[in-house]
Motif scaffolding. Sequence first.
Motif, PDB file in Angstrom:
ATOM      1  N   VAL A  66       0.828  -1.210   0.000  1.00  0.00           N
ATOM      2  CA  VAL A  66       0.000   0.000   0.000  1.00  0.00           C
ATOM      3  C   VAL A  66       0.859   1.255   0.000  1.00  0.00           C
ATOM      4  O   VAL A  66       0.608   2.204  -0.756  1.00  0.00           O
ATOM      5  N   GLY A 144      -2.855   4.435  -3.752  1.00  0.00           N
ATOM      6  CA  GLY A 144      -2.719   3.782  -2.454  1.00  0.00           C
ATOM      7  C   GLY A 144      -4.027   3.198  -1.953  1.00  0.00           C
ATOM      8  O   GLY A 144      -4.063   2.061  -1.474  1.00  0.00           O
ATOM      9  N   SER A 145      -5.113   3.964  -2.058  1.00  0.00           N
ATOM     10  CA  SER A 145      -6.406   3.460  -1.582  1.00  0.00           C
ATOM     11  C   SER A 145      -6.916   2.331  -2.466  1.00  0.00           C
ATOM     12  O   SER A 145      -7.568   1.399  -1.979  1.00  0.00           O
ATOM     13  N   PHE A 148      -5.303  -0.690  -1.264  1.00  0.00           N
ATOM     14  CA  PHE A 148      -5.889  -1.089   0.026  1.00  0.00           C
ATOM     15  C   PHE A 148      -7.247  -1.758  -0.169  1.00  0.00           C
ATOM     16  O   PHE A 148      -7.510  -2.821   0.394  1.00  0.00           O
TER      17      PHE A 148
END
Length: 363
Positions: A66, A144-145, A148
Amino acid sequence: MSLDRSPDPPSSAAASAATATAGEVDKARQRVVNPSSSPTIIIPTSALAKPNAGIIQLRKTVAQPVLSAFLAGGVAGGISRTVVSPLERLKILFQVQGAGRKEYKLSVGKGLMKMWRDEGWRGLMRGNGTNCIRIVPYSAVQFGSYGFYKKSVETTTGEVTAVWRLVCGGAAGITSVVCTYPLDIVRTRLSIQSASFAELGTTAGRKLPGMWATMLHMRRTEGGFKALYRGLVPTVAGVAPYVGLNFMTYEAVRKYLTPEGEEHPDAVRKLIAGATSGAVAQTCTYPFDVLRRRFQINTMSGMGFQYTSMWNAVRSIVVQEGWGGLYKGIVPNLLKVAPSMASSWLSFEITRDFLVSLGKVDA
């Protein structure tokens, strides 16, 4: 009398010389010599063998999936937007030009030349600094999200279906927009405030406000903090499917272009996959981007359209400008998609792979 003699033992001077020579060779293996003949710096070989525990821990931290995607996304965003900054600004000028305005009713080439004549090279890059300040965290949060969210829906074998990629991409798009939207609306204002629209008057010889001054002015004169989030609803409505389609299409095309027996495609195939995903996603969701720009200047003096809702805006645009009004600026937008998304995905993967490789160290 026998003349036979056994060899004389080495003298103490010769032994010392041999020892000194061995010592010099050992030191030569340990030092780094400055070519400019400055004093030699001795670095113990033990220090070069492996990094200390703190460095190892830092490398393992940034190599986490992440976090590496977050950092690589920021790099990718900054590179891709700078590459296509002139076309991005021209697209915005086309988008905000309503019915009856003809200043930028031009071809892409003539539009770029007009920007150059009116404002010089700075005009081609107007708003790019703010855009990079916005896009670096925006892109970082988005990649990044997405990593995730995708990790949370993976199967036991690590697979993610196309539908879940679309959903995770949409969620990542919403997350990144909400976090960075004030910078986006300010960037739009900066992009058009120096353009030669008659309604805005002349800007020759007048010092234009910067990013923070524009943000503070909007907050003071346009309704407080909520002014910085004007146009958020059509933005989210467009970004969620756009980002979802972008991630889903890229991963599908990337997989298709990966040669059999290999884990990753080469750089050229990654560029093709990025350009394809960007073109598909942009074309499908472009009207939302036009609505976003219109709402961002809805209260701007001389350029405001005074829309009361998203549906009112759609109806007004179609009645006054035809269906083509919802696709104003799509030509420079599609021209920028290929280099923008291709460079974005390629730089993202290169940076992410580099960061992940940092974690492969011996403890």
